[in-house]
Design a protein around this motif. Structure first.
Motif, mmCIF file in Angstrom:
data_model
loop_
_atom_site.group_PDB
_atom_site.id
_atom_site.type_symbol
_atom_site.label_atom_id
_atom_site.label_comp_id
_atom_site.label_asym_id
_atom_site.label_seq_id
_atom_site.Cartn_x
_atom_site.Cartn_y
_atom_site.Cartn_z
ATOM 1 N N MET A 155 -3.513 -8.275 -12.881
ATOM 2 C CA MET A 155 -4.773 -8.571 -12.244
ATOM 3 C C MET A 155 -5.855 -8.529 -13.316
ATOM 4 O O MET A 155 -5.878 -7.650 -14.158
ATOM 5 C CB MET A 155 -5.066 -7.554 -11.136
ATOM 6 N N SER A 156 -6.753 -9.474 -13.272
ATOM 7 C CA SER A 156 -7.836 -9.544 -14.240
ATOM 8 C C SER A 156 -8.816 -8.396 -14.033
ATOM 9 O O SER A 156 -8.836 -7.746 -12.994
ATOM 10 C CB SER A 156 -8.577 -10.871 -14.095
ATOM 11 N N GLU A 157 -9.660 -8.182 -15.045
ATOM 12 C CA GLU A 157 -10.680 -7.137 -14.940
ATOM 13 C C GLU A 157 -11.623 -7.439 -13.777
ATOM 14 O O GLU A 157 -12.001 -6.533 -13.026
ATOM 15 C CB GLU A 157 -11.465 -7.045 -16.242
ATOM 16 N N SER A 207 -15.128 -6.402 4.593
ATOM 17 C CA SER A 207 -14.944 -5.780 3.284
ATOM 18 C C SER A 207 -13.683 -6.232 2.549
ATOM 19 O O SER A 207 -13.645 -6.203 1.326
ATOM 20 C CB SER A 207 -14.954 -4.262 3.404
ATOM 21 N N LEU A 208 -12.669 -6.645 3.263
ATOM 22 C CA LEU A 208 -11.391 -6.982 2.626
ATOM 23 C C LEU A 208 -11.078 -8.476 2.603
ATOM 24 O O LEU A 208 -10.054 -8.872 2.046
ATOM 25 C CB LEU A 208 -10.253 -6.251 3.344
ATOM 26 N N THR A 230 -3.135 -10.292 -1.798
ATOM 27 C CA THR A 230 -2.201 -9.166 -1.710
ATOM 28 C C THR A 230 -2.322 -8.234 -2.916
ATOM 29 O O THR A 230 -2.300 -7.011 -2.764
ATOM 30 C CB THR A 230 -0.747 -9.677 -1.586
ATOM 31 N N PHE A 231 -2.487 -8.804 -4.103
ATOM 32 C CA PHE A 231 -2.630 -7.961 -5.294
ATOM 33 C C PHE A 231 -3.939 -7.171 -5.247
ATOM 34 O O PHE A 231 -3.982 -6.003 -5.619
ATOM 35 C CB PHE A 231 -2.568 -8.805 -6.573
ATOM 36 N N GLY A 232 -4.989 -7.806 -4.784
ATOM 37 C CA GLY A 232 -6.267 -7.125 -4.640
ATOM 38 C C GLY A 232 -6.191 -6.015 -3.614
ATOM 39 O O GLY A 232 -6.771 -4.930 -3.803
ATOM 40 N N GLN A 233 -5.475 -6.266 -2.526
ATOM 41 C CA GLN A 233 -5.305 -5.221 -1.518
ATOM 42 C C GLN A 233 -4.532 -4.034 -2.088
ATOM 43 O O GLN A 233 -4.867 -2.878 -1.818
ATOM 44 C CB GLN A 233 -4.595 -5.774 -0.286
ATOM 45 N N ALA A 234 -3.518 -4.321 -2.886
ATOM 46 C CA ALA A 234 -2.741 -3.233 -3.504
ATOM 47 C C ALA A 234 -3.628 -2.422 -4.447
ATOM 48 O O ALA A 234 -3.547 -1.187 -4.474
ATOM 49 C CB ALA A 234 -1.540 -3.796 -4.248
ATOM 50 N N ARG A 235 -4.478 -3.082 -5.189
ATOM 51 C CA ARG A 235 -5.407 -2.375 -6.093
ATOM 52 C C ARG A 235 -6.413 -1.556 -5.276
ATOM 53 O O ARG A 235 -6.701 -0.409 -5.611
ATOM 54 C CB ARG A 235 -6.119 -3.378 -6.991
ATOM 55 N N ALA A 236 -6.933 -2.129 -4.211
ATOM 56 C CA ALA A 236 -7.879 -1.409 -3.350
ATOM 57 C C ALA A 236 -7.204 -0.177 -2.745
ATOM 58 O O ALA A 236 -7.823 0.884 -2.642
ATOM 59 C CB ALA A 236 -8.421 -2.328 -2.254
ATOM 60 N N TYR A 237 -5.940 -0.310 -2.384
ATOM 61 C CA TYR A 237 -5.186 0.822 -1.836
ATOM 62 C C TYR A 237 -5.061 1.933 -2.873
ATOM 63 O O TYR A 237 -5.194 3.119 -2.550
ATOM 64 C CB TYR A 237 -3.815 0.341 -1.361
ATOM 65 N N VAL A 275 2.386 9.165 9.612
ATOM 66 C CA VAL A 275 1.290 8.336 9.091
ATOM 67 C C VAL A 275 1.864 7.052 8.508
ATOM 68 O O VAL A 275 1.382 5.957 8.800
ATOM 69 C CB VAL A 275 0.466 9.100 8.025
ATOM 70 N N ARG A 276 2.902 7.177 7.691
ATOM 71 C CA ARG A 276 3.518 5.990 7.079
ATOM 72 C C ARG A 276 4.130 5.072 8.132
ATOM 73 O O ARG A 276 4.078 3.857 8.013
ATOM 74 C CB ARG A 276 4.575 6.410 6.057
ATOM 75 N N GLN A 277 4.711 5.656 9.164
ATOM 76 C CA GLN A 277 5.353 4.861 10.211
ATOM 77 C C GLN A 277 4.336 4.005 10.954
ATOM 78 O O GLN A 277 4.635 2.880 11.339
ATOM 79 C CB GLN A 277 6.085 5.773 11.186
ATOM 80 N N VAL A 278 3.137 4.527 11.148
ATOM 81 C CA VAL A 278 2.107 3.774 11.867
ATOM 82 C C VAL A 278 1.798 2.474 11.142
ATOM 83 O O VAL A 278 1.662 1.424 11.757
ATOM 84 C CB VAL A 278 0.821 4.624 12.026
ATOM 85 N N CYS A 279 1.707 2.544 9.822
ATOM 86 C CA CYS A 279 1.337 1.355 9.042
ATOM 87 C C CYS A 279 2.538 0.484 8.710
ATOM 88 O O CYS A 279 2.393 -0.730 8.581
ATOM 89 C CB CYS A 279 0.634 1.772 7.759
ATOM 90 N N GLY A 280 3.689 1.099 8.547
ATOM 91 C CA GLY A 280 4.875 0.334 8.184
ATOM 92 C C GLY A 280 4.634 -0.458 6.913
ATOM 93 O O GLY A 280 4.214 0.077 5.904
ATOM 94 N N GLU A 281 4.846 -1.738 6.974
ATOM 95 C CA GLU A 281 4.664 -2.626 5.826
ATOM 96 C C GLU A 281 3.295 -3.300 5.834
ATOM 97 O O GLU A 281 3.040 -4.200 5.042
ATOM 98 C CB GLU A 281 5.758 -3.704 5.831
ATOM 99 N N ASP A 282 2.414 -2.890 6.702
ATOM 100 C CA ASP A 282 1.104 -3.517 6.857
ATOM 101 C C ASP A 282 0.110 -2.910 5.876
ATOM 102 O O ASP A 282 -0.496 -1.869 6.139
ATOM 103 C CB ASP A 282 0.620 -3.340 8.305
ATOM 104 N N LEU A 283 -0.061 -3.557 4.732
ATOM 105 C CA LEU A 283 -0.939 -3.039 3.697
ATOM 106 C C LEU A 283 -2.391 -2.977 4.171
ATOM 107 O O LEU A 283 -3.097 -2.000 3.900
ATOM 108 C CB LEU A 283 -0.831 -3.897 2.432
#
Length: 153
Positions: free
Chosen positions: A1-3, A31-32, A37-44, A104-112
């Motif tokens: 991901m770029s700067e 806000s999102l 997807t890469f930006g969401q992973a960085r935000a996470y 907590v993890r189960q609630v989100c599952g694979e939903d980033l």
């Protein structure tokens, strides 16, 4: 991901937390939208760092915020969530209160995106409990500025 992409992801993560802290459903929803997807992973990752640092402050200060108060605050800020995430966020908060990280993890599952909302609600609830709204919003501003400064180096 770029700067530039990293800066945008960091800014979006902070905007998401700020939206929750201010009870601004429009800010939360918008806000999102610019993140892929890469930006969401960085935000996470940014939200994870915020959560860890906030939890560390609670521990170092020896504060007993109280689970009931945190749940009430989390429910309050979660009401700004997009309607399709409000229930999931509330369920994650309850799992968190039961000290059930698997729940907590189960609630989100694979939903980033859902995980982003859950993390932002946790950060907002802890920050509001620690500092109150005005001071917490200032902390978010400083955090955002420091994150931007670190990315310039």
């Amino acid at each position: 991901m770029s700067e530039a992409g990293q800066k945008a992801a960091s800014a979006c993560a902070i905007a998401l937390v700020r939206g929750y802290a201010e009870q601004d459903a429009v800010a939360v929803a918008s806000s999102l939208v610019t993140l892929d997807t890469f930006g969401q992973a960085r935000a996470y990752a940014v939200l994870g760092a915020q959560l860890q640092s906030t939890l560390s402050i609670v521990e170092v200060a020896g504060l007993d915020i109280g689970v009931c108060r945190l749940v009430r605050l989390a429910d309050f800020v979660a009401s700004a969530a997009p309607p399709h995430y409000e229930f999931a966020v509330s369920e994650a908060v309850r799992a968190w209160a039961r000290d059930d990280p698997g729940g907590v993890r189960q609630v989100c599952g694979e939903d980033l995106e859902g995980a982003l909302h859950v993390s932002a609600v946790f950060v907002a609830a802890l920050g509001l409990a620690l500092w109150g709204q005005d001071t917490f919003l200032g902390v978010l501003t400083e955090y955002g500025q420091n994150a931007q400064d670190l990315m310039r180096e």
